[in-house]
Every structure is written in structure tokens, then in C-alpha cells.
Design an enzyme around this catalytic site. Structure first.
Site, PDB file in Angstrom:
ATOM      1  NE  ARG A 110      -5.202  27.575 -29.811  1.00 14.85           N
ATOM      2  CZ  ARG A 110      -4.214  27.352 -28.946  1.00 14.85           C
ATOM      3  NH1 ARG A 110      -2.962  27.618 -29.274  1.00 14.85           N
ATOM      4  NH2 ARG A 110      -4.466  26.820 -27.765  1.00 14.85           N
ATOM      5  CG  ASP A 124      -5.315  23.914 -29.721  1.00  8.24           C
ATOM      6  OD1 ASP A 124      -6.227  23.988 -28.879  1.00  8.24           O
ATOM      7  OD2 ASP A 124      -4.106  23.989 -29.423  1.00  8.24           O
ATOM      8  CG  HIS A 153      -5.262  22.241 -26.298  1.00 11.43           C
ATOM      9  ND1 HIS A 153      -5.690  23.540 -26.217  1.00 11.43           N
ATOM     10  CD2 HIS A 153      -4.302  22.123 -25.355  1.00 11.43           C
ATOM     11  CE1 HIS A 153      -5.002  24.174 -25.271  1.00 11.43           C
ATOM     12  NE2 HIS A 153      -4.157  23.332 -24.723  1.00 11.43           N
ATOM     13  CG  ASP A 200      -0.666  21.503 -24.631  1.00 11.80           C
ATOM     14  OD1 ASP A 200      -1.050  20.585 -25.375  1.00 11.80           O
ATOM     15  OD2 ASP A 200      -0.870  22.707 -24.883  1.00 11.80           O
ATOM     16  CD  GLU A 201      -2.339  25.143 -21.865  1.00 12.23           C
ATOM     17  OE1 GLU A 201      -1.949  26.175 -21.314  1.00 12.23           O
ATOM     18  OE2 GLU A 201      -2.822  25.143 -23.019  1.00 12.23           O
ATOM     19  CD1 TRP A 248       4.534  22.858 -22.100  1.00  8.76           C
ATOM     20  CD2 TRP A 248       3.839  24.946 -21.752  1.00  8.76           C
ATOM     21  NE1 TRP A 248       3.298  22.784 -21.512  1.00  8.76           N
ATOM     22  CE2 TRP A 248       2.838  24.059 -21.289  1.00  8.76           C
ATOM     23  CE3 TRP A 248       3.615  26.314 -21.637  1.00  8.76           C
ATOM     24  CZ2 TRP A 248       1.643  24.504 -20.718  1.00  8.76           C
ATOM     25  CZ3 TRP A 248       2.417  26.753 -21.076  1.00  8.76           C
ATOM     26  CH2 TRP A 248       1.451  25.850 -20.624  1.00  8.76           C
ATOM     27  CE1 TYR A 289       6.172  28.290 -25.073  1.00 10.94           C
ATOM     28  CE2 TYR A 289       3.936  29.065 -24.719  1.00 10.94           C
ATOM     29  CZ  TYR A 289       4.848  28.029 -24.783  1.00 10.94           C
ATOM     30  OH  TYR A 289       4.439  26.736 -24.579  1.00 10.94           O
ATOM     31  CG  ASP A 338       2.419  33.729 -27.672  1.00  8.40           C
ATOM     32  OD1 ASP A 338       3.539  33.291 -27.345  1.00  8.40           O
ATOM     33  OD2 ASP A 338       1.362  33.317 -27.173  1.00  8.40           O
ATOM     34  CD1 TRP A 365       2.788  29.522 -27.848  1.00  6.93           C
ATOM     35  CD2 TRP A 365       1.334  28.093 -28.771  1.00  6.93           C
ATOM     36  NE1 TRP A 365       3.160  28.242 -27.492  1.00  6.93           N
ATOM     37  CE2 TRP A 365       2.289  27.350 -28.036  1.00  6.93           C
ATOM     38  CE3 TRP A 365       0.328  27.402 -29.441  1.00  6.93           C
ATOM     39  CZ2 TRP A 365       2.269  25.957 -27.957  1.00  6.93           C
ATOM     40  CZ3 TRP A 365       0.303  26.021 -29.353  1.00  6.93           C
ATOM     41  CH2 TRP A 365       1.257  25.311 -28.627  1.00  6.93           C
ATOM     42  CD  GLU A 422      -3.397  31.369 -28.194  1.00  2.00           C
ATOM     43  OE1 GLU A 422      -2.330  31.615 -28.803  1.00  2.00           O
ATOM     44  OE2 GLU A 422      -3.477  30.530 -27.275  1.00  2.00           O
TER      45      GLU A 422
HETATM   46  C1  ACM Z   1       1.479  25.188 -24.378  1.00  2.00           C
HETATM   47  O1  ACM Z   1       1.875  26.366 -24.389  1.00  2.00           O
HETATM   48  N1  ACM Z   1       0.250  24.911 -23.979  1.00  2.00           N
HETATM   49  C2  ACM Z   1       2.318  24.108 -24.789  1.00  2.00           C
END
Ligand code: ACM
Length: 775
Positions: A169, A198, A264, A326-327, A393, A418, A420, A468, A470
Site C-alpha cells: 500500500r 496487492d 488483491h 483473503d478477501e 485474521w 492489527y 494499523d 497494514w 494504507e
Molecule cells: C486481511 O486483513 N485482509 C488479511
């Protein structure tokens, strides 16, 4: 009997007295983080001074490296120049095959010297790191240090003690990563997970696919930030990463690289659209969140990943390779006839099973190279291959399910681990997510979830915290997010559960924070900084011309001392005993001090002047009508300097100045900041609350009392002003509006609602000030 730590020294003493023997005791808890498994006090002491030598066996490269690292720490943290020799010396690093476990060590201090013994390389290093901490127990610098005789027997509770850096990021330099590696080693963290790919960037050079980094490593900053035409990003060459791997290995740290797939994947698809699904040619994403681009799961996608894994495994020699998972919203796979045909041909039921099938291909491929696949807990969704390990997570559920099925797991639950997540609600916190995870929250986390069956506990490898990026852009912000919470992470991973004690930790983390600062690290003092609260309503304080100010710190540690005369508080300033009753106008300055008289945090001040009491800044606002503001953002998404931060709710750009004393005011000034709205919300896009604009760029609508959504008609807002917003293409990113107030009674919530189009930008109130009616 031997397995008693110093904090329980009295227990040892009592037991020995009962046995009729006198036992030596330590003066206090040793300044060690993480707390060791066992500490037994001896008699006498040994003094280490400038020039004291460390002996390592000739040809023992790992012992020599441990000695070198010890020398560096002691020079920086204590100001003493130790030396290294292969002859005789008072400090020795020796191999002892009887000490079981690669990471275990024994450290013995006697009147004649200090001996560190271990069977493994990491054990020697950890003994050396414990010694570095023993040699910097206080803030004295350049002075000899007397170390009390002691025997420490130590080994970790968990094998995976991890931190994750998100290089995607925001690109982070290798130098900044090495700084973190140095300080991970100092608290015995041993796993560095690098999130390397990502939507926003591909950071790992792949020689066979040069566009991954030629194209995929760079993006254009979002509309409101950066200079038009600017690119941000960067990547690491394989040679650079090999050097980092070696540097980390010398410090006992294994690097786990992550290539995130099948979701991602926007940077990958930007570089090689043919490896995407629908033939789109996206740009590398400037948006945070969830984007739709997926890896093509057909033969070309599988072959691509295997080729990447060939190069990745040649650079990263560790057992684990992280393949994300993920996601991955599956819309593109759902819409692709080719992918649907693949699902059918493979006899699978749905897209989740296809993801599992993919993971299995890569898991088997890695297994054929003697490696293991680890992925985020979504890899469980379609059935996870037996060989895969799971990083949990989304809470602990994934870990419990996977461990009970016999998979190895790493606990990395959001939001607790986390990094962040902001560590306090202070107005001076840098950007992050407004879901406060304090030093104490991290410390209280136990990496052994209750739902894991006793015989499956061995599958819990340990815990990892993730930074993370961002909202973590500068090295300052990354370090601020990591330290000192990394010390809490280290202790929950290393120390025996029954040795955990938050009060004791707070005593011991102070010297570690000092060591880190001496190493040039930015360490958050959020847990120890003084907070000021006006008791009762600010309106009452203004009306009575008397404010009751309560002082506190987040962590219950130290004595708060304060001044009211503008001077800096010191260890001799007045101790805070209870709320201060003040006539508005005085500035309170305060800091917490430890028993030795050291300030635990930078001095904070609070202005009780009437104008200040009538002002609320971004961090004092709440959401509308009662929701949370959940992100704290910088002015531009890629700001490279540390600047102000703004609290927003990206789903409803509305905020509240709670209980504004409107009866004493005749006007208001609102300072507004325009931020990029760069969020990929995927299936949550529909949740954004739209407020229709009547002028081209929307308006700021100010009301007393908040307009409410849905069927809650209770609030009856009083309109106070509607301010057309300026053209974002030409207006500055920060501006102010002013208005007058009609005669209103008492305290009212002031509501600030932006009706700008929801595509872009995003507005935040930076500061709202009431102007006092002339008295
Ligand atoms: C994540 O926080 N998407 C692993």
C-alpha cells in the site's frame, strides 16, 4: 523450585527459609522484555565496563554474529564499547548441547563473569539480547553497569513470533525494514512476514515477468493527492531481498514472503491483463479496500504462479510461503464462462471450491520443493488442503477450526493484532483505523484460543501482528504503530502464560522504550501520555466560569505531575491527586513519571481558555447520528510528511460536535479538509449514504441537532447554514466557513453533513469553533 522468576523472588525466599537456608534475592524485577521463563538470584555481582571482552569459540560464526550484535546494542543503548575475542574473556558465548531447543539459552552471572550457553544459533543470540537488556537497566549512559548474580533459563512458549510489514500500500525502503528487523531481534521476535503483492503494487522482482515491477510497482496517487502525473511505488530486486534475508537470518529472523492471490491481484492484472479474468486492463489501484480483479485460475494462471514460486523460493529459504487467499470477491469468476467451465470440468460446486483447488495446486507444488503453504483463513472456505497452514485474521474462528482439523495455525486476529488500529483516541495520534487497540489490549491477548482441543494445541505456532500500510506511510508512522506494542506481542509469544503480568510489564517496558529511542526509533508514548477531560459539560464550565479538569493516562503507571504556571513539569512538580478546579484561562501541563523520576511520555498541555473550550478538533467529533468515525486519514493518501489527520466515516460523511454550548455563542467557524475518496468497497458500495447535492460540488449543511436516517424522527434539527463546496479542481484542500448562530438554549449537538457526490472527494471537519457572544 528452580523455575521461579524474580518477581516471585519472595516466594523462593520464603520457601528456602522454611528449608533453613538463606537465599539471595534480586533487588527488583529484572529489566527484561519478554520476561524469561526462569530467574534465580545468585550472590555477588559482576561489573561490565568499557572494553570488557566477549569470547566466542574460534570459527563459530553464529556466536561471532551474536557477539557483534550485542556489541552494537550495548554501544547504542548504554554507551559502553565492548570487544570481541576468541581468547579468554569475562563474557563468554558457548555451545552447550544439553540445552534443548534451538532458541533456548542459559545466562549465568557470577562474580567472575557472564556466561551465555545455548545449543542453537538463535539461543546464543537470545542470550546476548537478554544480556544487552541487563546492561541497560536504567537511563545512565556511558557508565559501567553492575549486574547482580543470577541464572536465567529461558525458552519461548511459541515458535512463530511474528510481525508483518505491508510493502504494497506504501512502499517501504529496505533500510527502514532493516531498522525494524534490528529491533524485532532485541525482543526475540523471529518471523517477518512481508506482504509483497496487492492491488496497489507488486514489489518482488520476477525475472521471467518484468512487467510485474516495470508496470505493477507504480501507481498514480488518487485525485486529491500528489502532483498530476506523479507516480508512487517501488520494488525490491532479488539481490536486495537475498541480502535482507541474510541480514534477518543473522538476527534470528525468518522472512515469510506473501504473494496475495487469487484476489488483491489488480497490480498483477495491470501488468499482464491476460493473467486476469475478463480481459480488462486496469491501472495499478490507487484505492484502499477490496477490488474486483482476480487471478485467472486456468492453466496460464497456474503456470504463472508456479513460475513465480520458483523465483520466490530461490530468494526466500524459509519453510513457509504465504499465498494470501483473503478477501477475494468472486464476481469476475462468476461472470467468466471460461472459469465456470473450469469449475464444471473439475467437478467443483462453486467459486470457493475453485479457490481451494487452486490453493491445493500451489500447496502441492510448494510441498514438492520441501516448503509449506500458509494462507489467510479464507482458504478454509472451500475446504483447505491438508498440508496448508492457516493465518487467522477474522477473529480466532479460522484458527480454532483449522487447528481442530489438524492444520498448523498462526493467530493474527483483527483488530487486536492489527497495528494499523490506533492505540489511543488522542488527537496527536498519526493516521490509522479508529478501533483502539492499546498496549494493554495487545498484552492481554492470549494466542491459545479456548476452543482448540488440548491435543491440538501443538498446532498453534504463535501470534503475529500486522502493520497494514494504507494509512502508515512514513517510517515514523510505521514505527509508531509497531513500537512499543511489539514488546507486548513479544511477551505474549515468548513468556510462559503464568508469568504474564501487565503491571510488571509496564515496569519492564520503560527501559526497553528507552533503548529503542536510543536506537533512533520512533516509539509511541500513547499509553503513558496524559489525557485531559473536562468533567461535566463544557457548557456548564463556561457558564459557571469554572472548569473541573481530570487528568489520566491510558496505562495505569507512574505518577502524573503537573504545572499551572507555564513551566515544564518535572519529577518535583505537584502530583495529581484528583480533578483540578480551574478558572478558564490556565494552561495545564502534565506528564507521568516513574519511581526513578523519569518522564514516561512527552509533556502534554491543555488550554482551559474559553476559546479553547469552545473548540473541538477532528478527534473529538463523533459520527452521525450516533455512529463511529472509523478512519483517521492524512490529507493526501500518499503524504510523505507527517501531517494532520482527520477522522471520517467513508459510508456517511457527517460528523458531530457533541453538546456544543450554543447558548453562550453567536457564531461558528468550521475548518474543512478535502481528502481523496479512494476506497474500493466492493459489495459494500451500496452502504454509502448518499445526500443529494443541489450545487455542483455539494454543500456543507450545518444543523443544531442531527438529521437522522430511517424511522427515527426524534431529533428536530435546526438549520444553521448551507455552504456550497468549492470546485475541488481549483480550490485549496483546506478551507473554512463561518456562520452566525440564532439564539439557542443550552447545549446542542452540532451536525456537519457533506452532500458532495460520493465518487470523490471526501470531506472532513478538521476543527469547529464557536465564537463567544460578547459578555
Ligand atoms: C486481511 O486483513 N485482509 C488479511
Amino acid at each position: 523450585m528452580a523455575a521461579c522468576i524474580a518477581r516471585d523472588g519472595r516466594r523462593v525466599l520464603t520457601a528456602l527459609l522454611l528449608l533453613g537456608a538463606a537465599a539471595p534475592a534480586l533487588a527488583g524485577p529484572l529489566p527484561l522484555v519478554p520476561a524469561p521463563a526462569s530467574v534465580v538470584a545468585g550472590s555477588a555481582s559482576f561489573t561490565v565496563r568499557d572494553g570488557t571482552a566477549i569470547a566466542t569459540a574460534h570459527g563459530d560464526a553464529a556466536a561471532e554474529a551474536a557477539a557483534r550484535i550485542l556489541i552494537t546494542h550495548v554501544r547504542t543503548e548504554r554507551g559502553l564499547a565492548l570487544s570481541q575475542t576468541s581468547g579468554a574473556a569475562p563474557i563468554t558465548l558457548v555451545r552447550d548441547a544439553a540445552i534443548a531447543g534451538d532458541e533456548a539459552y542459559r545466562l549465568t552471572v557470577t562474580a567472575t563473569g557472564i556466561r551465555i550457553a545455548a545449543s542453537g544459533d538463535r539461543g546464543l543470540l537470545y542470550g546476548a539480547m537478554t544480556l544487552a537488556q541487563l546492561l541497560s537497566p536504567d537511563r545512565a549512559f556511558g557508565k559501567p553497569v553492575k549486574v547482580d548474580a543470577v541464572t536465567i533459563e529461558d525458552a519461548p512458549r511459541f515458535a512463530w513470533r511474528g510481525l508483518m510489514i505491508d510493502t504494497t500500500r506504501h512502499f517501504i525502503t529496505l533500510e527502514a525494514i532493516r531498522t525494524i528487523v534490528d529491533q524485532m531481534a532485541s525482543v526475540k521476535l523471529n518471523t517477518l512476514h512481508l506482504h509483497l503483492t496487492d492491488d496497489q503494487g507488486w514489489r518482488f522482482e520476477v525475472k521471467r515477468y518484468p512487467k510485474l515491477t516495470d508496470v505493477g510497482a507504480w501507481r498514480t496517487p488518487p485525485s486529491s493527492g500528489g502532483t498530476p502525473g506523479a507516480r508512487v511505488g517501488g520494488f525490491y530486486t532479488q539481490d536486495e531481498l537475498k541480502q535482507l534475508v541474510a541480514y534477518a537470518a543473522e538476527r534470528g529472523i525468518t522472512i515469510v514472503p506473501e504473494v496475495d492471490l487469487p484476489g488483491h491481484a489488480q497490480a498483477l492484472v495491470a501488468a499482464y491483463p491476460e493473467l486476469g479474468v475478463l480481459g480488462d486492463r486496469p491501472e495499478v489501484s490507487p484505492d484502499w479496500g477490496i477490488n474486483p480483479y482476480l487471478l485467472n485460475p486456468g492453466p496460464k494462471g497456474v503456470e504463472f504462479v508456479k513460475n513465480v514460486l520458483d523465483e520466490l523460493t530461490a530468494v526466500f529459504p524459509g519453510t513457509y510461503i504465504h499465498l494470501g487467499g483473503d478477501e477475494a470477491v468472486k464476481d469476475q469468476w462468476e461472470r467468466s464462462p471460461e472459469v465456470q467451465a473450469q469449475i464444471k470440468a473439475l467437478g467443483l460446486k462453486n467459486e470457493n471450491q475453485l479457490q481451494s483447488w487452486l490453493i491445493e495446486q500451489f500447496g502441492n507444488y510448494l510441498a514438492s520443493k520441501g516448503r509449506r503453504l500458509i494462507g489467510w483463513d479464507e482458504i478454509l472456505e472451500g475446504g483447505v488442503p491438508a498440508s496448508a497452514s492457516v493465518m487467522s485474521w477474522r477473529g480466532e474462528k479460522g484458527a480454532i477450526e483449522a487447528a481442530n482439523l489438524g492444520h498448523d495455525v498462526v493467530l493474527s486476529p483483527a483488530p487486536t493484532l492489527y497495528l494499523d488500529s490506533l492505540q489511543s483516541d488522542r488527537g496527536d495520534e498519526p493516521p490509522g483505523r479508529i478501533i483502539i487497540q492499546s498496549l494493554e489490549s495487545v498484552y492481554r491477548y492470549d494466542p491459545m484460543p479456548a476452543g482448540i482441543a488440548g491435543d491440538k494445541a501443538k498446532h498453534v505456532l504463535g501470534a503475529q501482528a500486522n502493520a497494514w500500510s494504507e494509512y502508515l506511510v512514513t517510517p515514523y508512522q510505521v514505527q509508531h504503530a509497531m513500537f512499543p506494542r511489539a514488546a507486548a506481542l513479544a511477551e505474549i509469544n515468548w513468556s510462559p502464560k503464568d508469568k504474564r503480568d501487565f503491571g510488571g510489564f509496564l515496569e519492564r517496558v520503560g527501559p526497553q522504550i528507552e533503548r529503542w529511542k536510543r536506537s533512533g526509533l520512533e516509539v509511541a508514548d500513547s499509553a503513558f501520555a496524559v489525557d485531559f477531560k473536562v468533567q461535566g459539560s463544557r457548557g456548564d464550565a463556561l457558564r459557571a466560569n469554572k472548569a473541573l479538569i481530570a487528568l489520566s493516562t491510558q496505562a495505569p503507571h507512574g505518577t502524573i505531575r503537573y504545572t499551572l504556571d507555564g513551566k515544564e513539569p518535572t519529577a518535583r512538580s505537584k502530583a495529581y491527586k484528583g480533578p483540578l478546579s480551574l478558572v478558564p484561562g490556565v494552561t495545564v501541563r502534565a506528564a507521568a513519571f516513574d519511581r526513578a523520576g523519569n518522564a514516561l511520555a512527552a509533556v502534554r498541555s491543555f488550554d482551559t481558555g474559553r476559546a479553547a473550550l469552545l473548540t473541538r478538533t477532528a478527534s473529538e467529533l463523533t459520527g452521525c447520528p450516533s455512529g463511529a468515525l472509523w478512519l483517521r486519514l492524512p490529507l493526501t493518501a500518499d503524504a510523505t510528511a507527517n501531517g494532520p489527520a482527520y477522522n471520517v466515516n467513508v459510508f456517511d460523511t457527517c460528523s458531530v460536535y457533541p453538546a456544543a454550548p450554543v447558548d453562550v455563542a453567536s457564531g461558528f467557524t468550521i475548518e474543512v479538509a478535502r481528502l481523496p475518496r479512494n476506497f474500493g468497497l466492493a459489495h459494500d458500495t451500496g452502504k454509502v449514504r448518499r445526500h443529494y447535492n443541489v450545487t455542483p460540488h455539494g454543500e456543507l449543511i450545518v444543523t443544531a441537532g442531527c438529521p437522522v436516517s430511517g424511522d427515527d424522527k426524534a431529533a428536530k434539527p435546526t438549520p444553521l447554514g448551507t455552504f456550497p463546496l468549492p470546485d475541488p479542481a481549483t480550490a485549496p484542500a483546506r478551507f473554512r466557513v463561518t456562520g452566525t448562530l440564532p439564539k439557542l438554549e443550552g447545549d446542542r449537538d452540532l451536525c456537519f453533513q457533506f452532500t458532495s457526490p460520493i465518487s470523490d472527494p471526501l470531506y472532513a471537519v478538521e476543527r469547529a469553533t464557536l465564537t463567544e457572544t460578547a459578555r
